[in-house]
Design an enzyme around this catalytic site. Sequence first.
Site, PDB file in Angstrom:
ATOM      1  N   ARG A  12       0.850  -1.195   0.000  1.00 17.59           N
ATOM      2  CA  ARG A  12       0.000   0.000   0.000  1.00 17.59           C
ATOM      3  C   ARG A  12       0.893   1.255   0.000  1.00 17.59           C
ATOM      4  O   ARG A  12       2.116   1.152   0.044  1.00 17.59           O
ATOM      5  CB  ARG A  12      -0.914  -0.003   1.229  1.00 17.59           C
ATOM      6  CG  ARG A  12      -0.176  -0.012   2.546  1.00 17.59           C
ATOM      7  CD  ARG A  12      -1.125   0.129   3.727  1.00 17.59           C
ATOM      8  NE  ARG A  12      -0.412   0.581   4.876  1.00 17.59           N
ATOM      9  CZ  ARG A  12      -0.257  -0.126   6.003  1.00 17.59           C
ATOM     10  NH1 ARG A  12      -0.802  -1.313   6.107  1.00 17.59           N
ATOM     11  NH2 ARG A  12       0.429   0.371   7.008  1.00 17.59           N
ATOM     12  N   GLY A  13       0.234   2.405  -0.050  1.00 14.03           N
ATOM     13  CA  GLY A  13       0.937   3.689   0.099  1.00 14.03           C
ATOM     14  C   GLY A  13       2.059   3.920  -0.901  1.00 14.03           C
ATOM     15  O   GLY A  13       1.946   3.589  -2.088  1.00 14.03           O
ATOM     16  N   ARG A  34       2.950  -7.842   4.912  1.00 16.63           N
ATOM     17  CA  ARG A  34       3.145  -8.529   6.190  1.00 16.63           C
ATOM     18  C   ARG A  34       2.085  -9.575   6.475  1.00 16.63           C
ATOM     19  O   ARG A  34       2.404 -10.708   6.766  1.00 16.63           O
ATOM     20  CB  ARG A  34       3.211  -7.532   7.328  1.00 16.63           C
ATOM     21  CG  ARG A  34       4.635  -7.330   7.784  1.00 16.63           C
ATOM     22  CD  ARG A  34       4.710  -6.488   8.995  1.00 16.63           C
ATOM     23  NE  ARG A  34       3.845  -5.326   8.868  1.00 16.63           N
ATOM     24  CZ  ARG A  34       3.614  -4.479   9.855  1.00 16.63           C
ATOM     25  NH1 ARG A  34       4.178  -4.674  11.022  1.00 16.63           N
ATOM     26  NH2 ARG A  34       2.835  -3.434   9.687  1.00 16.63           N
ATOM     27  N   GLY A  81       8.124   0.765   6.862  1.00 12.90           N
ATOM     28  CA  GLY A  81       8.359   1.657   7.996  1.00 12.90           C
ATOM     29  C   GLY A  81       7.150   1.766   8.898  1.00 12.90           C
ATOM     30  O   GLY A  81       6.016   1.538   8.465  1.00 12.90           O
ATOM     31  N   TYR A 144      11.016   7.753  15.458  1.00 15.86           N
ATOM     32  CA  TYR A 144      10.889   7.743  13.994  1.00 15.86           C
ATOM     33  C   TYR A 144      11.984   8.603  13.356  1.00 15.86           C
ATOM     34  O   TYR A 144      12.667   8.171  12.427  1.00 15.86           O
ATOM     35  CB  TYR A 144       9.494   8.256  13.632  1.00 15.86           C
ATOM     36  CG  TYR A 144       9.172   8.269  12.168  1.00 15.86           C
ATOM     37  CD1 TYR A 144       8.895   7.085  11.484  1.00 15.86           C
ATOM     38  CD2 TYR A 144       9.125   9.469  11.453  1.00 15.86           C
ATOM     39  CE1 TYR A 144       8.577   7.104  10.129  1.00 15.86           C
ATOM     40  CE2 TYR A 144       8.800   9.484  10.104  1.00 15.86           C
ATOM     41  CZ  TYR A 144       8.530   8.301   9.444  1.00 15.86           C
ATOM     42  OH  TYR A 144       8.213   8.325   8.109  1.00 15.86           O
ATOM     43  N   LYS A 148      14.999   7.439  10.838  1.00 20.41           N
ATOM     44  CA  LYS A 148      15.062   7.941   9.454  1.00 20.41           C
ATOM     45  C   LYS A 148      16.358   8.720   9.203  1.00 20.41           C
ATOM     46  O   LYS A 148      16.899   8.704   8.104  1.00 20.41           O
ATOM     47  CB  LYS A 148      13.836   8.814   9.162  1.00 20.41           C
ATOM     48  CG  LYS A 148      12.521   8.021   9.164  1.00 20.41           C
ATOM     49  CD  LYS A 148      12.509   6.962   8.076  1.00 20.41           C
ATOM     50  CE  LYS A 148      11.165   6.288   7.908  1.00 20.41           C
ATOM     51  NZ  LYS A 148      11.168   5.264   6.852  1.00 20.41           N
ATOM     52  N   ILE A 177       3.001  12.929   2.692  1.00 20.37           N
ATOM     53  CA  ILE A 177       2.444  12.240   1.521  1.00 20.37           C
ATOM     54  C   ILE A 177       1.126  11.584   1.924  1.00 20.37           C
ATOM     55  O   ILE A 177       1.029  10.979   3.003  1.00 20.37           O
ATOM     56  CB  ILE A 177       3.438  11.158   1.000  1.00 20.37           C
ATOM     57  CG1 ILE A 177       4.855  11.726   0.855  1.00 20.37           C
ATOM     58  CG2 ILE A 177       2.941  10.549  -0.306  1.00 20.37           C
ATOM     59  CD1 ILE A 177       5.011  12.875  -0.116  1.00 20.37           C
TER      60      ILE A 177
HETATM   61  P1  NAI Z   1       2.086   2.868   5.081  1.00 18.98           P
HETATM   62  O1  NAI Z   1       1.853   2.716   6.529  1.00 18.98           O
HETATM   63  O2  NAI Z   1       0.945   2.869   4.125  1.00 18.98           O
HETATM   64  O3  NAI Z   1       3.149   1.789   4.561  1.00 18.98           O
HETATM   65  C1  NAI Z   1       4.135   1.221   5.374  1.00 18.98           C
HETATM   66  C2  NAI Z   1       4.463  -0.138   4.826  1.00 18.98           C
HETATM   67  O4  NAI Z   1       5.485  -0.740   5.625  1.00 18.98           O
HETATM   68  C3  NAI Z   1       3.254  -1.087   4.840  1.00 18.98           C
HETATM   69  O5  NAI Z   1       3.213  -1.813   3.647  1.00 18.98           O
HETATM   70  C4  NAI Z   1       3.570  -2.017   6.012  1.00 18.98           C
HETATM   71  O6  NAI Z   1       3.019  -3.310   5.869  1.00 18.98           O
HETATM   72  C5  NAI Z   1       5.093  -2.072   5.912  1.00 18.98           C
HETATM   73  N1  NAI Z   1       5.728  -2.553   7.139  1.00 18.98           N
HETATM   74  C6  NAI Z   1       5.649  -2.013   8.376  1.00 18.98           C
HETATM   75  N2  NAI Z   1       6.342  -2.790   9.253  1.00 18.98           N
HETATM   76  C7  NAI Z   1       6.870  -3.824   8.541  1.00 18.98           C
HETATM   77  C8  NAI Z   1       7.671  -4.955   8.879  1.00 18.98           C
HETATM   78  N3  NAI Z   1       8.085  -5.193  10.116  1.00 18.98           N
HETATM   79  N4  NAI Z   1       8.029  -5.801   7.884  1.00 18.98           N
HETATM   80  C9  NAI Z   1       7.620  -5.579   6.619  1.00 18.98           C
HETATM   81  N5  NAI Z   1       6.855  -4.540   6.233  1.00 18.98           N
HETATM   82  C10 NAI Z   1       6.484  -3.676   7.198  1.00 18.98           C
HETATM   83  O7  NAI Z   1       2.857   4.232   4.944  1.00 18.98           O
HETATM   84  P2  NAI Z   1       3.588   4.972   3.733  1.00 18.98           P
HETATM   85  O8  NAI Z   1       3.296   6.385   3.923  1.00 18.98           O
HETATM   86  O9  NAI Z   1       3.314   4.342   2.432  1.00 18.98           O
HETATM   87  O10 NAI Z   1       5.117   4.742   4.158  1.00 18.98           O
HETATM   88  C11 NAI Z   1       6.101   4.151   3.341  1.00 18.98           C
HETATM   89  C12 NAI Z   1       7.445   4.672   3.765  1.00 18.98           C
HETATM   90  O11 NAI Z   1       7.500   6.071   3.532  1.00 18.98           O
HETATM   91  C13 NAI Z   1       7.720   4.470   5.256  1.00 18.98           C
HETATM   92  O12 NAI Z   1       9.069   4.096   5.444  1.00 18.98           O
HETATM   93  C14 NAI Z   1       7.474   5.863   5.830  1.00 18.98           C
HETATM   94  O13 NAI Z   1       8.198   6.072   6.996  1.00 18.98           O
HETATM   95  C15 NAI Z   1       7.936   6.733   4.693  1.00 18.98           C
HETATM   96  N6  NAI Z   1       7.411   8.089   4.724  1.00 18.98           N
HETATM   97  C16 NAI Z   1       6.061   8.351   4.628  1.00 18.98           C
HETATM   98  C17 NAI Z   1       5.603   9.656   4.671  1.00 18.98           C
HETATM   99  C18 NAI Z   1       4.157  10.019   4.548  1.00 18.98           C
HETATM  100  O14 NAI Z   1       3.834  11.198   4.733  1.00 18.98           O
HETATM  101  N7  NAI Z   1       3.257   9.107   4.239  1.00 18.98           N
HETATM  102  C19 NAI Z   1       6.543  10.782   4.836  1.00 18.98           C
HETATM  103  C20 NAI Z   1       7.910  10.399   4.908  1.00 18.98           C
HETATM  104  C21 NAI Z   1       8.322   9.104   4.865  1.00 18.98           C
END
Ligand code: NAI
Length: 237
Positions: A12-13, A34, A81, A144, A148, A177
Amino acid sequence: MERVVLITGGNRGIGLATAKVFAAKGNKVAITYRDTPPDGMEDFGIHSYSCDVTDEEHIDKTFKEVEETLGTVEILIANAGITRDSLAARTSNADFSEVLDTNLTGAFRTAKKALRGMMKNRWGRVIFVSSLSGRIGQIGQSSYAASKAALVGLSRSLAKEYASRDITVNVVAPGAIKTDMLEKLSENQINEYIKSIPLGRLGKPEEIGEIIAFLSSEHASYITGSVIPVDGGLYMG
Ligand code: NAI
């Protein structure tokens, strides 16, 4: 050129949007999830594998499966993350460690594994998904932000260690985002956030995906150890 791409947390995301960008460019794309495999991935030609980045054996198993079905991973996007936001005084050591174990050590585990294959191929791309928070800090995000920010030191060290093998290692630092991660914020908080963004809106996940795809391409072959902010101008330092 068609490459084998692995994106952690790609169900996702930002991860999923990035997977779609790579798939549309004709690459062989593997994503990890996961708990439940995401629906409809075959429509995009995306392969899904279960993987928890905090579990080294699970990572080994996932890489084996990807190698058997798609080939050696040539491009790794360490995107998985989590957040456990709270003021530092209220953050338990367990929560702090969990965030570090997922966001930093999880990225290290997967990169170490992927780099073995890249070394043999004498070509590779590693992209770590960091965050604006790691560059400027945020109230309630000590764990966090620490995880990062540490990705920058990790990527630059790896960039130096692996440069002679034509492997580049870079960081993308998204701002706010529109994904599930932001859903923890109230509408009010999001509107306040938007006021401070020069481009006046949240970013779209695919806007991160396109930059990651560029960094993974031949066009970016002279970029390594870089941190690329994609944050609508929120932090220009
Ligand atoms: P999200 O919560 O939709 O996606 C996070 C993903 O990481 C999910 O697919 C989840 O299953 C996976 N995940 C979490 N723990 C895990 C584990 N132990 N093993 C395997 N997979 C695991 O959030 P988003 O926004 O798509 O985040 C993606 C990346 O972007 C993350 O690293 C986040 O920190 C980073 N990010 C997001 C921002 C935002 O505003 N959405 C801003 C800056 C960075």
